[in-house]
Design a protein around this motif. Sequence first.
Motif, mmCIF file in Angstrom:
data_model
loop_
_atom_site.group_PDB
_atom_site.id
_atom_site.type_symbol
_atom_site.label_atom_id
_atom_site.label_comp_id
_atom_site.label_asym_id
_atom_site.label_seq_id
_atom_site.Cartn_x
_atom_site.Cartn_y
_atom_site.Cartn_z
ATOM 1 N N VAL A 138 3.395 10.851 -0.648
ATOM 2 C CA VAL A 138 3.079 9.756 -1.572
ATOM 3 C C VAL A 138 4.351 9.271 -2.263
ATOM 4 C CG1 VAL A 138 1.881 9.158 -3.715
ATOM 5 C CG2 VAL A 138 0.691 10.461 -1.946
ATOM 6 N N THR A 139 5.174 10.210 -2.713
ATOM 7 C CA THR A 139 6.431 9.846 -3.377
ATOM 8 C C THR A 139 7.356 9.097 -2.431
ATOM 9 O OG1 THR A 139 6.273 11.782 -4.834
ATOM 10 C CG2 THR A 139 8.430 10.745 -4.616
ATOM 11 N N ALA A 140 7.443 9.570 -1.195
ATOM 12 C CA ALA A 140 8.297 8.902 -0.202
ATOM 13 C C ALA A 140 7.801 7.488 0.081
ATOM 14 C CB ALA A 140 8.338 9.725 1.080
ATOM 15 N N SER A 141 6.491 7.328 0.184
ATOM 16 C CA SER A 141 5.904 6.008 0.426
ATOM 17 C C SER A 141 6.189 5.070 -0.741
ATOM 18 C CB SER A 141 4.392 6.148 0.641
ATOM 19 O OG SER A 141 3.784 4.895 0.841
ATOM 20 N N PRO A 156 15.999 -7.446 -8.609
ATOM 21 C CA PRO A 156 16.071 -7.850 -10.019
ATOM 22 C C PRO A 156 15.290 -9.145 -10.237
ATOM 23 C CG PRO A 156 18.216 -7.155 -9.236
ATOM 24 C CD PRO A 156 17.324 -7.203 -8.031
ATOM 25 N N ALA A 157 14.489 -9.166 -11.268
ATOM 26 C CA ALA A 157 13.618 -10.307 -11.584
ATOM 27 C C ALA A 157 12.491 -10.466 -10.571
ATOM 28 C CB ALA A 157 14.413 -11.606 -11.683
ATOM 29 N N GLY A 158 12.358 -9.506 -9.655
ATOM 30 C CA GLY A 158 11.288 -9.574 -8.670
ATOM 31 C C GLY A 158 9.984 -8.995 -9.196
ATOM 32 N N LYS A 159 8.908 -9.248 -8.451
ATOM 33 C CA LYS A 159 7.585 -8.749 -8.826
ATOM 34 C C LYS A 159 6.969 -8.034 -7.632
ATOM 35 C CE LYS A 159 6.696 -12.400 -12.220
ATOM 36 N NZ LYS A 159 5.725 -13.408 -12.705
ATOM 37 N N MET A 160 6.200 -6.991 -7.928
ATOM 38 C CA MET A 160 5.564 -6.231 -6.856
ATOM 39 C C MET A 160 4.207 -5.718 -7.329
ATOM 40 S SD MET A 160 7.024 -2.881 -4.778
ATOM 41 C CE MET A 160 8.330 -3.853 -4.010
ATOM 42 N N ILE A 161 3.210 -5.853 -6.452
ATOM 43 C CA ILE A 161 1.874 -5.324 -6.726
ATOM 44 C C ILE A 161 1.630 -4.178 -5.757
ATOM 45 C CG2 ILE A 161 -0.591 -5.820 -6.818
ATOM 46 C CD1 ILE A 161 0.123 -8.751 -7.312
ATOM 47 N N ILE A 162 1.308 -3.015 -6.293
ATOM 48 C CA ILE A 162 1.127 -1.806 -5.486
ATOM 49 C C ILE A 162 -0.335 -1.375 -5.517
ATOM 50 C CG2 ILE A 162 1.603 0.681 -5.463
ATOM 51 C CD1 ILE A 162 4.471 0.019 -6.203
ATOM 52 N N LEU A 163 -0.855 -1.015 -4.361
ATOM 53 C CA LEU A 163 -2.225 -0.506 -4.246
ATOM 54 C C LEU A 163 -2.163 0.926 -3.741
ATOM 55 C CD1 LEU A 163 -5.324 -0.910 -4.228
ATOM 56 C CD2 LEU A 163 -5.093 -1.730 -1.867
ATOM 57 N N MET A 164 -2.823 1.830 -4.463
ATOM 58 C CA MET A 164 -2.822 3.236 -4.062
ATOM 59 C C MET A 164 -4.076 3.923 -4.578
ATOM 60 S SD MET A 164 -0.019 4.802 -6.751
ATOM 61 C CE MET A 164 -0.220 6.444 -6.063
ATOM 62 N N GLN A 165 -4.320 5.122 -4.082
ATOM 63 C CA GLN A 165 -5.465 5.900 -4.519
ATOM 64 C C GLN A 165 -5.236 6.448 -5.929
ATOM 65 O OE1 GLN A 165 -8.539 6.771 -3.146
ATOM 66 N NE2 GLN A 165 -8.116 5.168 -1.641
ATOM 67 N N ALA A 166 -6.274 6.384 -6.750
ATOM 68 C CA ALA A 166 -6.167 6.913 -8.115
ATOM 69 C C ALA A 166 -5.839 8.402 -8.100
ATOM 70 C CB ALA A 166 -7.469 6.660 -8.871
ATOM 71 N N SER A 167 -6.353 9.116 -7.110
ATOM 72 C CA SER A 167 -6.123 10.561 -7.032
ATOM 73 C C SER A 167 -4.664 10.905 -6.741
ATOM 74 C CB SER A 167 -7.013 11.180 -5.950
ATOM 75 O OG SER A 167 -6.801 10.538 -4.702
ATOM 76 N N LYS A 204 0.819 -1.210 0.000
ATOM 77 C CA LYS A 204 0.000 0.000 0.000
ATOM 78 C C LYS A 204 0.855 1.264 0.000
ATOM 79 C CE LYS A 204 -4.164 -1.958 2.071
ATOM 80 N NZ LYS A 204 -5.189 -1.830 3.140
ATOM 81 N N ILE A 205 0.467 2.186 -0.875
ATOM 82 C CA ILE A 205 1.120 3.492 -0.975
ATOM 83 C C ILE A 205 0.115 4.543 -0.527
ATOM 84 C CG2 ILE A 205 2.217 5.154 -2.525
ATOM 85 C CD1 ILE A 205 3.752 2.542 -2.212
ATOM 86 N N SER A 206 0.545 5.453 0.338
ATOM 87 C CA SER A 206 -0.378 6.483 0.814
ATOM 88 C C SER A 206 0.395 7.726 1.223
ATOM 89 C CB SER A 206 -1.205 5.962 1.998
ATOM 90 O OG SER A 206 -0.351 5.628 3.081
ATOM 91 N N GLY A 207 -0.338 8.797 1.453
ATOM 92 C CA GLY A 207 0.264 10.058 1.878
ATOM 93 C C GLY A 207 -0.743 11.178 1.762
ATOM 94 N N SER A 208 -0.497 12.251 2.497
ATOM 95 C CA SER A 208 -1.428 13.382 2.493
ATOM 96 C C SER A 208 -1.106 14.394 1.408
ATOM 97 C CB SER A 208 -1.417 14.075 3.862
ATOM 98 O OG SER A 208 -0.115 14.553 4.165
#
Length: 338
Positions: free
Chosen positions: A287-290, A300-311, A278-282
Motif C-alpha cells: 500500500v505504501t509503495a502504491s 507543485p501547485a498540482g492537484k490529485m484525487i486518491i481512491l483507496m480502501q478505508a482499511s 487508485k491505491i491498493s496492496g495486500s
Amino acid sequence: MELKKKITVYLFFVTILLVAANALTERFISGRTEKAPETDLTFEKYPFSAEKLDSLLASSLRQFSIPDKYLTRGKAPKNGIVRSYKIGVPADLPLIIFLQYLYSSLSHFDIPISGTEVKRDLESVIELKTEEGDLKVTVTQLEKITRDAGEISIILSGYPELTPEMSEEILNQGDVFTLLLKPNRKNSVLINPIKESGKDYLIQLDEESEDIEYKIGKDYSKRRLQLVIYDIIRVFPSDSVYTIDHEGVLYNSTVFPFVRDEFEKRGAGLLATNRMKKISGSDSTEVTASFRSQIKNLKPAGKMIILMQASDYLFLNNEIKLLKRKGVKFLPVSKILK
C-alpha cells in the motif's frame, strides 16, 4: 484430645506469622530497606561545529520543502559570534512547528543552546556555544510567502463494511479525507456520525441499489430519474459533488447526460472515478509503495484525487505526516475541485 491438638497447631502457626510480621516491621522502621539499583539514563551526545550546523540547517529546510534561498549566511556580528544565519519560514508553516523540529535536531548534540523570542510567533533567535565560538540563527516568519507543494484529496471506500472498532478509529483520525458511500437506507444512518466527527462523505451513484428510491436505472423515464435524484440529494446532501463509476452501466448509457444535467441544475457536479488515482496492496508495504508511486507525480501547485480502501488508510500515517511537513495540503474532494 483431638481438639486440643488442632488448637495447639493453630496457635503455633499464628505465632510464626506474628514473629515474621514483627521482623518485617522492624526492618522497614529501621530504614534497612533494599534500594532498587539506579539506572543510568544519560545518552551519548555528538560533538558540534559550525559545519555541522550548516548541514543541519540545510537538511531542516529540505524536510519542510523550504527553498535554499531562504537560508542566508551572514557576516559574523560582534559579541563573540563567529557565524550567523537567517532562515525565512513560509507563512503556511507555523514558526513554532519549524522551531520544534530544529530544537529536536539540535538536542542530539553536546552543545549549550539558548533561544529568545524577539517577536511573538514571528521571529526567534537561537544561539549556540561551540569551541570555535558562538553561532547565531535568526528564524523569521515570512508573511507573504507560501509553499505551493500541491493538494491531495483522499477518498476512502469500504467504510460501511469496517468493524465498529475500525470505523471509530478512522473517524478519530485528525486527517482530512472523504468517505465514499452508496445511497441506501443502511448508509443513511452513517451520515450524522460522519458529520459529527468533522469528516466529509461522497455519494457514488448506484444503478444497482437494493433500495428502489435511490436506484438510477438506465431505462427509467426522465420524470422518474428526476424523483430519484431529488431523493438522493435530499437524504444525502453531499457538498456540491457526487461521483459515478466511469466503467458502470449508467455512465455509459444514453441517459447519463440527462442525469448529469439534473445534478448540475441543483448545484451538484458529477465526478467520474477515472479522475481518481487508485491505491491498493495486500499489506502495508505494498500500500505504501502504491501510494508513493502516485505521489511522485504530484507537481507543485498540482492537484490529485486518491481512491483507496478505508482499511488501508492507517498504513499511510507516516507518509501523510511527511507530506504535510513538506507543505502538501490535504483537502476534502469538494474543495479540491473548486
